[in-house]
Write an enzyme that holds these catalytic residues in place. Structure first.
Site, PDB file in Angstrom:
ATOM      1  N   ASP A 151       6.975  31.325  -4.614  1.00 54.79           N
ATOM      2  CA  ASP A 151       5.609  30.813  -4.586  1.00 54.79           C
ATOM      3  C   ASP A 151       5.328  30.197  -5.954  1.00 54.79           C
ATOM      4  O   ASP A 151       6.070  30.427  -6.918  1.00 54.79           O
ATOM      5  CB  ASP A 151       4.644  31.968  -4.292  1.00 54.79           C
ATOM      6  CG  ASP A 151       3.195  31.531  -4.276  1.00 54.79           C
ATOM      7  OD1 ASP A 151       2.915  30.418  -3.782  1.00 54.79           O
ATOM      8  OD2 ASP A 151       2.341  32.290  -4.768  1.00 54.79           O
TER       9      ASP A 151
ATOM     10  N   ASP B   2       1.585  29.233  -7.656  1.00 53.89           N
ATOM     11  CA  ASP B   2       0.438  29.796  -8.374  1.00 53.89           C
ATOM     12  C   ASP B   2       0.461  31.316  -8.326  1.00 53.89           C
ATOM     13  O   ASP B   2       0.548  31.921  -7.263  1.00 53.89           O
ATOM     14  CB  ASP B   2      -0.866  29.276  -7.762  1.00 53.89           C
ATOM     15  CG  ASP B   2      -1.002  27.773  -7.914  1.00 53.89           C
ATOM     16  OD1 ASP B   2      -1.431  27.325  -8.980  1.00 53.89           O
ATOM     17  OD2 ASP B   2      -0.652  27.057  -6.956  1.00 53.89           O
TER      18      ASP B   2
ATOM     19  N   ASP C 119       2.751  36.125  -4.562  1.00 49.35           N
ATOM     20  CA  ASP C 119       1.657  37.012  -4.983  1.00 49.35           C
ATOM     21  C   ASP C 119       0.479  37.037  -4.025  1.00 49.35           C
ATOM     22  O   ASP C 119      -0.426  37.861  -4.179  1.00 49.35           O
ATOM     23  CB  ASP C 119       1.128  36.560  -6.356  1.00 49.35           C
ATOM     24  CG  ASP C 119       0.293  35.289  -6.247  1.00 49.35           C
ATOM     25  OD1 ASP C 119       0.798  34.285  -5.701  1.00 49.35           O
ATOM     26  OD2 ASP C 119      -0.865  35.304  -6.696  1.00 49.35           O
TER      27      ASP C 119
END
Length: 341
Positions: free
Chosen positions: A95, A97, A282
């Protein structure tokens, strides 16, 4: 090259002599295109499931120690990870960000540090590597990537500066028919939310992101109502939520988990027992990928979080700096193995 492109253009596929990528969408993409829209009732349920803004606070496990026992640090348990991956092809999924870059108030300033780019570049020299992000594909680099939450997928091209393999582009856009609707909703949301200070609407081509990180908490409910009022006119779109962001996506059966499966198939690892995918993310949207790996019984998911959360990931890391350390350790272990061989 733009600033973002220059900063992110660091990842490519490792050289694999004799391997070529399919120039047609693999069956996973064709199936998604055939499936089309979700059932309107299911789409509505998905939108309603976002609930109140207070639900956005992650639920803590009963005890932090219990949570860490179930989701140990990928750094502390690194040798266990290596043991599980021994003899298999590691494929990295990252991922962006909150994983490769810190979460910041302005999404446009969320970029990888020089040190993180070096870490990702090192991993990509040894393992097939992909970024799976909510960002639109144009904001990513010359690598395997799945932008717009996996709805816009492409691989490195022969012209890519960092491409190690002269591969044809792998392309899957299962939500292409939604582009006119996405543009229309983007204009409507931009106009509607303009009165709420701090609210921003980001057009990620196949999905939209309404960021409320800079919005005063007492304004969250008003922003929610404005977004929902616009979406009432567009039943083919669904609403989900990430970290201080609302995501508007086409109501098709496609997510980051589907993107992971597509990329594995495109890489030639469909139904293979010799592959070890590692997915690091996240956000709530990364859970779809974690669940795919869990159901496959192969590879591991690593959740990046400072606090316990409900997750299908096997391991955890606290922040991007630990992600960088994990990537460095993975590269060093590969180099050590190569030297011994």
């Amino acid at each position: 090259m733009t600033k973002h492109a220059a900063e992110d253009a660091a990842v490519a596929a490792p050289a694999q002599p004799g391997r070529r990528f399919t120039s047609y969408p693999p069956s996973s993409c064709r199936r998604a295109a055939a499936q089309g829209r979700m059932d309107p009732g299911a789409a509505g349920a998905a939108a309603r499931a976002t609930g109140s803004w207070l639900d956005a606070v992650p639920r803590r496990a009963e005890h932090d120690d219990d949570w860490m026992e179930k989701h140990p640090s990928a750094l502390a348990g690194f040798e266990s990870v290596l043991a599980a991956a021994k003899g298999k092809q590691v494929v990295m999924f990252l991922d962006y960000d909150g994983t490769l870059s810190p979460i910041v108030k302005d999404p446009d300033t969320a970029v990888m540090t020089e040190e993180m780019r070096d870490a990702v570049r090192g991993v990509a020299e040894h393992f097939p590597t992909a970024i799976v992000s909510g960002r639109c594909r144009d904001k990513l680099a010359e690598l395997y990537y799945a932008g717009s939450h996996g709805m816009d997928i492409k691989g490195p091209t022969p012209e890519s500066k960092h491409a190690k393999a002269k591969a044809e582009a792998v392309l899957c856009q299962p939500a292409s028919e939604f582009l006119p609707v996405i543009d229309e909703v983007y204009r409507a949301l931009t106009a509607t939310t303009a009165a709420i200070p701090g609210a921003t609407v980001e057009n990620n081509k196949f999905c939209l992101s309404v960021h409320f990180r800079c919005v005063q908490e007492e304004k969250w409910s008003a922003l929610e109502e404005q977004v929902r009022s616009v979406l009432k006119e567009f039943p083919d779109l669904r609403l989900t939520r990430g970290r201080k962001v609302l995501e508007i996506r086409p109501s098709i059966k496609w997510d980051k988990g589907n993107a992971l499966q597509f990329l594995l198939e495109a890489l030639g690892f469909a139904d293979s027992n010799n592959v070890f995918p590692i997915y690091i993310g996240d956000d709530r949207t990364d859970e779809d990928a974690f669940k795919v790996l869990r159901d496959m019984g192969q590879g591991i998911g690593i959740l990046v979080s400072k606090i316990p959360k409900e997750t299908s990931a096997s391991y955890s890391l606290r922040e991007p700096s630990e992600v960088k350390e994990f990537l460095h350790k993975l590269v060093k272990s590969k180099q050590s193995t190569t030297q011994r061989d």
